[in-house]
Design a protein around this motif. Structure first.
Motif, PDB file in Angstrom:
ATOM      1  N   HIS A 151      29.271  11.213   4.497  1.00  0.00           N
ATOM      2  CA  HIS A 151      30.567  11.814   4.876  1.00  0.00           C
ATOM      3  C   HIS A 151      31.567  11.749   3.721  1.00  0.00           C
ATOM      4  O   HIS A 151      32.340  12.682   3.508  1.00  0.00           O
ATOM      5  N   LYS A 152      31.531  10.649   2.973  1.00  0.00           N
ATOM      6  CA  LYS A 152      32.455  10.511   1.843  1.00  0.00           C
ATOM      7  C   LYS A 152      32.108  11.539   0.754  1.00  0.00           C
ATOM      8  O   LYS A 152      32.986  12.182   0.164  1.00  0.00           O
ATOM      9  N   PHE A 155      33.143  15.086   1.834  1.00  0.00           N
ATOM     10  CA  PHE A 155      34.602  15.259   1.739  1.00  0.00           C
ATOM     11  C   PHE A 155      35.007  15.422   0.270  1.00  0.00           C
ATOM     12  O   PHE A 155      35.769  16.326  -0.091  1.00  0.00           O
ATOM     13  N   PHE A 158      33.957  18.814  -1.077  1.00  0.00           N
ATOM     14  CA  PHE A 158      34.720  19.942  -0.531  1.00  0.00           C
ATOM     15  C   PHE A 158      36.148  19.975  -1.074  1.00  0.00           C
ATOM     16  O   PHE A 158      36.659  21.023  -1.444  1.00  0.00           O
ATOM     17  N   GLU A 161      40.915  16.561  -4.170  1.00  0.00           N
ATOM     18  CA  GLU A 161      42.299  16.078  -4.190  1.00  0.00           C
ATOM     19  C   GLU A 161      42.651  15.371  -2.873  1.00  0.00           C
ATOM     20  O   GLU A 161      43.275  14.302  -2.884  1.00  0.00           O
ATOM     21  N   SER A 162      42.244  15.980  -1.768  1.00  0.00           N
ATOM     22  CA  SER A 162      42.536  15.350  -0.467  1.00  0.00           C
ATOM     23  C   SER A 162      41.736  14.064  -0.297  1.00  0.00           C
ATOM     24  O   SER A 162      42.227  13.099   0.298  1.00  0.00           O
ATOM     25  N   LEU A 168      39.838   7.514  -0.780  1.00  0.00           N
ATOM     26  CA  LEU A 168      38.413   7.341  -1.114  1.00  0.00           C
ATOM     27  C   LEU A 168      38.272   6.912  -2.586  1.00  0.00           C
ATOM     28  O   LEU A 168      39.037   7.359  -3.437  1.00  0.00           O
TER      29      LEU A 168
ATOM     30  N   TYR B  86      47.604  15.082   4.248  1.00  0.00           N
ATOM     31  CA  TYR B  86      47.919  15.796   3.005  1.00  0.00           C
ATOM     32  C   TYR B  86      47.228  17.150   2.990  1.00  0.00           C
ATOM     33  O   TYR B  86      46.025  17.262   3.256  1.00  0.00           O
ATOM     34  N   PRO B  88      46.717  19.923   0.232  1.00  0.00           N
ATOM     35  CA  PRO B  88      46.988  20.157  -1.192  1.00  0.00           C
ATOM     36  C   PRO B  88      47.293  21.616  -1.518  1.00  0.00           C
ATOM     37  O   PRO B  88      47.014  22.511  -0.719  1.00  0.00           O
ATOM     38  N   GLU B 104      33.508  21.239  11.224  1.00  0.00           N
ATOM     39  CA  GLU B 104      33.038  20.230  10.258  1.00  0.00           C
ATOM     40  C   GLU B 104      34.125  19.896   9.243  1.00  0.00           C
ATOM     41  O   GLU B 104      34.288  18.741   8.859  1.00  0.00           O
ATOM     42  N   VAL B 105      34.874  20.905   8.804  1.00  0.00           N
ATOM     43  CA  VAL B 105      35.940  20.643   7.821  1.00  0.00           C
ATOM     44  C   VAL B 105      37.037  19.802   8.456  1.00  0.00           C
ATOM     45  O   VAL B 105      37.551  18.854   7.849  1.00  0.00           O
ATOM     46  N   MET B 108      36.122  16.178   8.531  1.00  0.00           N
ATOM     47  CA  MET B 108      35.770  15.505   7.269  1.00  0.00           C
ATOM     48  C   MET B 108      36.560  14.225   6.997  1.00  0.00           C
ATOM     49  O   MET B 108      35.991  13.189   6.647  1.00  0.00           O
ATOM     50  N   GLY B 109      37.893  14.310   7.123  1.00  0.00           N
ATOM     51  CA  GLY B 109      38.737  13.143   6.813  1.00  0.00           C
ATOM     52  C   GLY B 109      38.443  11.989   7.758  1.00  0.00           C
ATOM     53  O   GLY B 109      38.352  10.835   7.344  1.00  0.00           O
ATOM     54  N   LEU B 111      35.616  11.382   9.516  1.00  0.00           N
ATOM     55  CA  LEU B 111      34.284  10.796   9.309  1.00  0.00           C
ATOM     56  C   LEU B 111      34.217  10.001   8.008  1.00  0.00           C
ATOM     57  O   LEU B 111      33.549   8.975   7.938  1.00  0.00           O
ATOM     58  N   ALA B 112      34.942  10.477   6.972  1.00  0.00           N
ATOM     59  CA  ALA B 112      34.929   9.749   5.691  1.00  0.00           C
ATOM     60  C   ALA B 112      35.623   8.397   5.807  1.00  0.00           C
ATOM     61  O   ALA B 112      35.377   7.495   5.013  1.00  0.00           O
ATOM     62  N   VAL B 145      33.891  28.198   7.373  1.00  0.00           N
ATOM     63  CA  VAL B 145      35.291  28.141   6.935  1.00  0.00           C
ATOM     64  C   VAL B 145      35.597  29.180   5.849  1.00  0.00           C
ATOM     65  O   VAL B 145      36.709  29.703   5.766  1.00  0.00           O
ATOM     66  N   PHE B 157      43.171  23.141   7.340  1.00  0.00           N
ATOM     67  CA  PHE B 157      43.513  21.941   6.561  1.00  0.00           C
ATOM     68  C   PHE B 157      44.605  21.123   7.238  1.00  0.00           C
ATOM     69  O   PHE B 157      44.604  19.905   7.153  1.00  0.00           O
ATOM     70  N   ARG B 160      42.847  19.235   9.921  1.00  0.00           N
ATOM     71  CA  ARG B 160      42.141  18.078   9.357  1.00  0.00           C
ATOM     72  C   ARG B 160      43.110  16.919   9.139  1.00  0.00           C
ATOM     73  O   ARG B 160      42.797  15.771   9.440  1.00  0.00           O
TER      74      ARG B 160
END
Lengths: 267, 255
Positions: A151-152, A155, A158, A161-162, A168, B86, B88, B104-105, B108-109, B111-112, B145, B157, B160
């Motif tokens: 997952h990291k 991210f 993709f 920057e975010s 991370l 955030y 960007p 999925e997008v 992302m934040g 799940l990470a 996306v 975004f 997310r």
């Protein structure tokens, strides 16, 4: 096909080739989407310097190439993050430096011979039992890292920057991917040679991205395309008496062409 | 209002921050408090340090001088990054071939930020669906996306960023390349988040244009902080006149 599999050296080539091509292709999906596709090309040139150094000091050229490639991967990430160089500039600087150093060292070692050529163009049919074990360990290591950090890494790939703003450890993740790429390239060099190893990273990944509808499917399709390139490449090399490395990469390109055509039809 | 109350209302504190890229000073001695509930527009021409300022707030860049605190903690020690959303500047500049669905997008934040091998739970899936409905993208959840319009991608975004229930939402020129109709809808959504959910918003922009109806405070940068105050004061201030005279068109059409 039956006769093809009777030879032990072909069996070893097939198993090691499939494992290495699978590893290259899976890493390739991350690198291509990060627009770091040329990283394989750059690291392979540096690996050439490592090989030449090994041949010069007459000590395990593959092991020396491995150390040099991992060091270059570390340096590449540092150059990008600390020296503020763009990815392609950092790769070009290291790549040209590696190739130049390799030429000088190979000349000093007086090794412009068949031994060096086998590294440049690959020698999959000469893969040893130990190299098969190494290839299996590499594939297992890559699967573990990618599964664990999935997952990291997605991210980061993709939206860099975010991912950084979300806290991370971007540089450490970059380092993990780049070092894995370096290790993969050293082993991939045995399959298709220094000159073509970056194709094992880029071509199957680019083919998968033409048709994949999700990231997981892209990883599976890329790995399958890489493995299929080795199987069909070796088979055509056996049947038509072609150089295996060239045949493997050409099969990959045919798969890419098919995927691109399929994408146009799906639109 | 006592000082404790003022402190608890203070979400971000930028104190005497300077930043330089090599010898080029981009930010000089900027002090900027951001309070809970603010809808702050950070304005200024190209190269005025807007993006640099928010990157120092997000801990991506380390100030050459001065300090940044988030929720009372120095930014270097701040850990609760899931509380900061955030979006960007180049959010929509990703590879259009990227094989990911809208859902999925958005995930992302989240799940990470979870442990390795985490799989989306039923509660998380429901929350993703709710956020997608909030930004009007529930029907596009399974769409790739890369096939959405620029305005829809920006809402992906934002979704997310919202999924982690942020206290602060930072957006860096989020409507670049978005058509005027979409832009209006986009700012209506931000306003609803600010007023309805109490999310503090920091919006970096060249042009307050359509956002003008919604913002409550303005910070105007030109390397230094030229102005910081309420939107009404800003419309009457010399800073605005100076920027317009400098050729930067900050269109103000308060309705």
């Amino acid at each position: 096909m039956g006769a093809f599999l009777e030879f032990a050296f072909l069996q070893r080539a097939l198993v090691a080739g499939i494992l290495i091509a699978f590893s290259c292709a899976v890493l390739g999906v991350f690198l291509v989407l990060r627009r770091d596709a040329m990283i394989g090309h750059g690291l392979s040139h540096i690996t050439f310097a490592g090989l030449a150094l090994g041949l010069l000091v007459r000590r395990l050229p593959l092991a020396v190439a491995f150390v040099v490639a991992v060091f270059a991967a570390w340096l590449l990430v540092k150059l990008k993050s600390r020296a503020g160089l763009h990815g392609d500039t950092a790769v070009a600087v290291l790549s040209s430096g590696g190739l130049a150093l390799g030429i000088v060292l190979a000349s000093a070692a007086r090794t412009y011979n068949a031994g060096l050529l086998s590294y440049l163009f690959g020698e999959i049919l000469a893969i040893s039992r130990f190299e098969v074990v190494l290839a299996a360990a590499l594939a297992a290591g890559i699967a573990a890292v990618i599964f664990g950090l999935y997952h990291k890494l997605v991210f980061l790939t993709f939206d860099r920057e975010s991912a950084r703003a979300a806290g991370l450890p971007v540089e450490r993740l970059d380092m993990a991917v780049t070092i894995l790429a370096a290790v993969t390239i050293v082993l991939g060099m045995r399959v298709v040679g220094i000159l073509l190893v970056s194709a094992l990273i880029v071509v199957p990944a680019a083919a998968a991205l033409q048709v994949a509808s999700s990231f997981r499917k892209a990883l599976c399709l890329a790995g399958t395309a890489g493995a299929l390139s080795v199987v069909l490449g070796l088979l055509s090399a056996y049947v038509f008496d072609l150089p295996a490395s060239g045949a493997i990469v050409l099969v990959g390109l045919v798969l890419f062409g098919g995927a691109a055509a399929a994408r146009r039809r799906l639109r | 209002m006592g000082s404790a109350a003022v402190d608890s209302a203070l979400l971000v504190s930028v104190e005497n921050v300077s930043f330089s890229y090599g010898r080029g000073l981009v930010l000089e001695d900027v002090t900027l408090p951001i309070f809970r509930g603010d809808f702050l527009a950070v304005l200024g021409p190209n190269g005025s340090g807007k993006t640099t300022l928010i990157k120092t707030i997000l801990g991506v860049l380390k100030p050459s001088r001065g300090s940044v605190k988030i929720m009372g903690q120095p930014v270097s020690a701040f850990k609760a990054w899931e509380r900061i959303g955030y979006v960007p500047q180049k959010a929509t500049h990703f590879d259009p071939l990227f094989p990911a669905s809208v859902r999925e997008v958005v995930a992302m934040g989240l799940l990470a930020s979870r442990r390795p091998f985490h799989r989306t739970t039923r509660d998380e899936a429901e929350e993703i669906a709710r956020i997608l409905a909030l930004v009007g993208l529930d029907k596009e959840a399974r769409s790739p996306v890369g096939r959405l319009s620029g305005g829809q991608q920006q809402r992906v975004f934002i979704a997310r960023a919202l999924l982690l229930a942020p206290h602060l939402l930072v957006l860096d020129e989020p409507t670049t390349g978005v058509d005027a109709g979409m832009e209006e809808q986009f700012y209506d959504l931000l306003s609803a988040l600010n007023i309805g959910r109490g999310i503090t918003i920091v919006l970096v922009t060249h042009d307050i244009g359509i956002a003008n109806r919604h913002i409550t405070k303005v910070a105007c940068l030109g390397r230094k902080l030229v102005y910081h105050g309420t939107h009404e004061e800003f419309c009457r201030s010399a800073a605005l006149r100076d920027m317009i005279a400098g050729g930067h068109h900050l269109i103000s059409h308060r309705h």
